[in-house]
Design an enzyme around this catalytic site. Sequence first.
Site, PDB file in Angstrom:
ATOM      1  N   CYS A   1      99.696 114.196 102.141  1.00  0.00           N
ATOM      2  CA  CYS A   1      99.825 113.428 103.009  1.00  0.00           C
ATOM      3  C   CYS A   1      99.014 114.174 104.549  1.00  0.00           C
ATOM      4  O   CYS A   1      98.094 114.497 103.567  1.00  0.00           O
ATOM      5  CB  CYS A   1     100.904 112.833 103.504  1.00  0.00           C
ATOM      6  SG  CYS A   1     100.462 110.666 104.384  1.00  0.00           S
TER       7      CYS A   1
ATOM      8  N   HIS B   1     104.742 110.943  98.436  1.00  0.00           N
ATOM      9  CA  HIS B   1     105.502 111.878  98.999  1.00  0.00           C
ATOM     10  C   HIS B   1     106.577 112.307  98.313  1.00  0.00           C
ATOM     11  O   HIS B   1     107.345 111.215  98.155  1.00  0.00           O
ATOM     12  CB  HIS B   1     106.277 111.012 100.884  1.00  0.00           C
ATOM     13  CG  HIS B   1     105.323 111.222 101.299  1.00  0.00           C
ATOM     14  ND1 HIS B   1     105.344 111.843 102.719  1.00  0.00           N
ATOM     15  CD2 HIS B   1     104.658 110.276 102.642  1.00  0.00           C
ATOM     16  CE1 HIS B   1     104.132 111.599 103.527  1.00  0.00           C
ATOM     17  NE2 HIS B   1     104.151 111.224 104.014  1.00  0.00           N
TER      18      HIS B   1
ATOM     19  N   GLU C   1     108.424 114.344  98.355  1.00  0.00           N
ATOM     20  CA  GLU C   1     109.197 115.111  99.104  1.00  0.00           C
ATOM     21  C   GLU C   1     110.511 113.921  99.855  1.00  0.00           C
ATOM     22  O   GLU C   1     111.809 114.111  99.368  1.00  0.00           O
ATOM     23  CB  GLU C   1     109.297 115.993  99.982  1.00  0.00           C
ATOM     24  CG  GLU C   1     108.741 115.487 100.831  1.00  0.00           C
ATOM     25  CD  GLU C   1     107.110 114.571 101.637  1.00  0.00           C
ATOM     26  OE1 GLU C   1     106.681 114.625 100.526  1.00  0.00           O
ATOM     27  OE2 GLU C   1     107.389 114.132 102.776  1.00  0.00           O
TER      28      GLU C   1
END
Lengths: 94, 94, 736, 237
Positions: D90, D207, D209
């Site tokens: 990002c 994302h 994570e």
Amino acid sequence: MSEETSESRWRVAVTVLPKAGVNDPAGESIRHGLEQLGYDGVDTVRAGKVITLVVQAESEDLARATVERMGEQLLANPVIETFSVDVEPFQART
Amino acid sequence: MSEETSESRWRVAVTVLPKAGVNDPAGESIRHGLEQLGYDGVDTVRAGKVITLVVQAESEDLARATVERMGEQLLANPVIETFSVDVEPFQART
Amino acid sequence: MAIPDGAWREVALSDDEWTRISELLGREPTPVELGMFGSMWSEHCGYKHSRPLFRFFRTSAPWVIQGPGENAGAVDIGDGLAAVFKVESHNHPSAVEPYEGAATGVGGIVRDIFTMGARPIAVLDGLRFGHLDVPRNRYLFSNVVAGIGGYGNCLGIPNVGGEVFFDPAFNGNPLVNAMCVGIVPHDKLTRARAEGPGNVLMVAGADTGRDGLGGATFSSVDDPEASHRGVIQVGNPFLERQLIEACLELLETDDIVAMQDMGAAGLTSSLVECTSRGGVGAEIDVQKVPRREEGMTAYEVMLSESQERMLLVVRPEGVERVTGILERWSLHAAVVGQVTDDGLVRVRDGDEVVVEVPAGLFTDECPTYEPEAKEGERPIAARARAVPADSISDPEDLFGRLDQLLGSPNIASRRPVIEQYDHTILTNTVVAPGQGDAAVLRIKGTTRGLAISLDCNSRYCSLDPRLGARHAVAEAARNVSCVGGTPLALTNCLNFGNPRRPAGYYQLSQAVQGIADASAAFTIPVVSGNVSLYNETDQSAVLPTPTIGVVGVLDDVTRHASMNWQTDDVLLLLGAGEPTLGGSEYLAVIEGESWGQPPALDMDAEVALTRFVRQQIAAGELRTAHDVGLGGLLVALTEMAILSGVGFLADAGSIGAGETAWFGESASRILVAVPANASAGLLTAAEAAGIRARPLGMAGGDAITIGDAARSLSDLARTWETGLERALDTTVSATA
Amino acid sequence: MSGRPVVGVITFPGSNGDYDALHAMREDVGVEARFVDYRETSLSGIDAVVLPGGFSYGDHLRCGAIARFAPVMAPLAEFAGAGGPVLGICNGFQVLTEAHLLPGALLRNGTMRFHCHWSHIRIESDRTAWTGGIAEATVLRLPVAHGEGSYFADPETIAMLEAQGQIVARYCTPDGTVDESSNRNGSVGSIAAVSNAAGNVVGIMPHPERAANELVGGADGLRLLRAVLGGAVAAPA
Ligand SMILES: Nc1ncnc2c1ncn2[C@@H]1O[C@H](COP(=O)(O)OP(=O)(O)O)[C@@H](O)[C@H]1O
Ligand SMILES: [Mg+2]
């Protein structure tokens, strides 16, 4: 640019900046970035918007008047911003 | 504004616009907004940024050269943007 | 300098208040003092019309660690942790400048939480606007949502819930309420009390400009735009992000005695509140406060509402360390004064003393009012007006009405809003907004979770403020229970019109009692809150809106419920709530206005029902639940079907025929779904607990089928999904 | 490299996905991870680098434009030049494009709005440090959360990226179809992730994570975060 056509085209730039005294975090960050890059003696950094457009109008004054209205209605937020308008005859670019 | 001081102050505006061919959703939505407000004959709307700042330099040319470097290094991203620089002598405003 | 005659009215003080101030001081106040009194004795800081009502609130329980009076309330959630939370309004600033008003509203409530030493983990927002066919309302709505997202997303705090409600009463008076929840180990909880004469006062964070001068007083007069002078606050979430990290790091040291954010009335209120809570005095020099603008006066510095600033009380030997930590986070800080032992708030402008007032005069001596309360004629008449008898029995026609409801702005999917807010950051979001009745967050490092909901049915409150406020508490607690949380405590935001009108004070005082009633009945104490009055223009006031935020705990966060059901699940309706069209969304959508007696609320039945549901969830017996709210039974069932992507088949008899059965509203009704082999067990358990349980049908297929009539789920879903966008942008067609 | 690999998560002023990246690497992937402050001037002891999401410097001017000049960027360029695995997520992706460690740029979403939702991406190349072992055409479900995630590069650059296999992932439907309905931010070619020519530096808009645990909605992101362990963590000296 021929002034005799009733509707000419005008290239306009509307510059929108935060009003004096209004907090400007983006300007602040840019000043910080420039400092990091070693530019000294930079101050009063303000970050704003510019909108360029082409309008049709019978005269430069009418073009300006139209765009001033656009600025008041849509392009700038009068509560926190001021704007200025630049008008020049439109020349089709190659 | 005294021209004889070796370091004068200059008011600079850097105008950053999306390159031709680069999507410009902000310009697009402004065009749409203007249309909805009844403005006809508006085209080529582009939305960009303006950064104004005050720099110190010995001459207008040097001021311009400095700010051109700022533009290349930081203020504009050449992959998507072009920029232009306007310089004028700084007049402290009341 | 003498105060010109009547100048006190410009800071929203009455003639009597002016006289009282002069008496208390034994002299006329200085101009700076007058400005400070104006702010501290405003509704926003002084709670003039609401404080006397707070005596009704129950504020303690064994698990309450901090009740009202600090920057936020705190409750024990186990594992040595506390949840810290509060809701606050930013209505007037948002009416003037929606993006920045809403953004700084988020910034302010988040500061309240980390000021307590807690790390913020969630934001919620309760929004109310006039109808979207008015261009100004579209502008306000779009920009408020963008502002809440813009600030919270940048901070990196997930927005996990809230409300959006439209009614013409909010024309010109939008309500923007923001709630924040944080987590802190008990021993790190910090209170904002200046102590120890000789300790140093520091200002940290943003430089001070002329932002929002007069903000605290302008929330106390009728016309925010006219009374607003000074510069609109523009927030800087990037700076606040640095401030959060820096402040939490500072609290790890022993150098900080107290910390107070600067919100409404800026340095004035933070200084006064910090000293009066600590029973000490303080002296500062405004010339030492870092400025953004040149030529600012002492008055401006004391009353500026520049955002992202903190007042720190620091042990003298720690100043250097504190400055170092702040600098590492690229934050400015300056020593501006020290704590004294004379109980005076003393402000210098260099050598000149411009303020010298006993701290208590600003706080304890703030007058309170209990004006006349008298119910207005209109709500009496509206309540007495009979609701139409059922006239539709053909399911096809009822489905037509269902379409209308699903696509209407108060019921349609909130996705266009939810998607502008980051709700996945921090990776705690177990039940995301729109997936369950409340948000569920895991608490890393434990097995637990938090459930959070923010609710109020303003329409019920306008018809009967005491009952409506009870409903608001019940709904928030029910939502928390429906995901498996045990409600622990509540926070409230009282959004009302002018309390000096008897009808206005009636609403306020009744609503406060309604909150108190339900808070006691459900054993969820009031731990924090905020008051916003004068939400009216041209005699037209907002619907009375006591927004309620409830926080609950799940001991095992893996045992939670959402709205999702599976094919072949059995659908059951739990609870004995009796549906009525009184005060319903159905009337508002179909008739253009709503009236009648709002649904009754049997608080004992509600307590029993919600306890049963959360026990079943905690026992791992239940994973699907949704309360019946706005739009009634069919709207609730259809929402579940759409979110699950699985339709249902119901027996016409068990649903009932007619508008009231399909769309009537009530409290105390919860839809649940369980695998077929578990339904007998659930029915037995419900019976044992004295909970009415009624099988409705089964999940399955790609349609909603009631008896012989059916509607395609995908058509209904499209109507529901696009409702809000359609209202926002007339160019988006229903089929787009 | 001695013992377990160490992942460095760079924190810029305004990063806000840093905790999530650290947590996912430590708790869900199970490697050692530590923050690397933007003022650090060395990456020694670090085997792989993650540039997390967030709003570095408030995203003022352009996302990543100011962060790009942070002191840590010099050792990072060296690390990347030597083949060290780097993942920009990002805002981290935006920083890498601004720093010219990745081609192209990220523009304002076509809708002019911030987008937060779960998206699907189709893996287009398994020849990068972060996709090794993930078969091409695999569909992963990951959340997005960005206001400026619309990938842009001029047609020549895109052609070159295609030719050299530098397009790492594209937005797609749940069944793997790349179409406009799944390209909600208006990226050129639905591009969600790209790599440098060597494949050790990857930028991705969604994302991974935040998709490292089923409890919070999904664990597909683990496949990307883990891929780097499968050999690519042969760090430069
Ligand atoms: N302003 C908002 N911000 C964030 N989430 C919202 C907002 N408004 C509604 N939501 C979410 O959308 C979902 C539906 O809202 P609502 O219809 O009010 O639900 P309910 O009636 O069950 O409380 C909930 O998850 C709620 O938290
Ligand atoms: Mg609700």
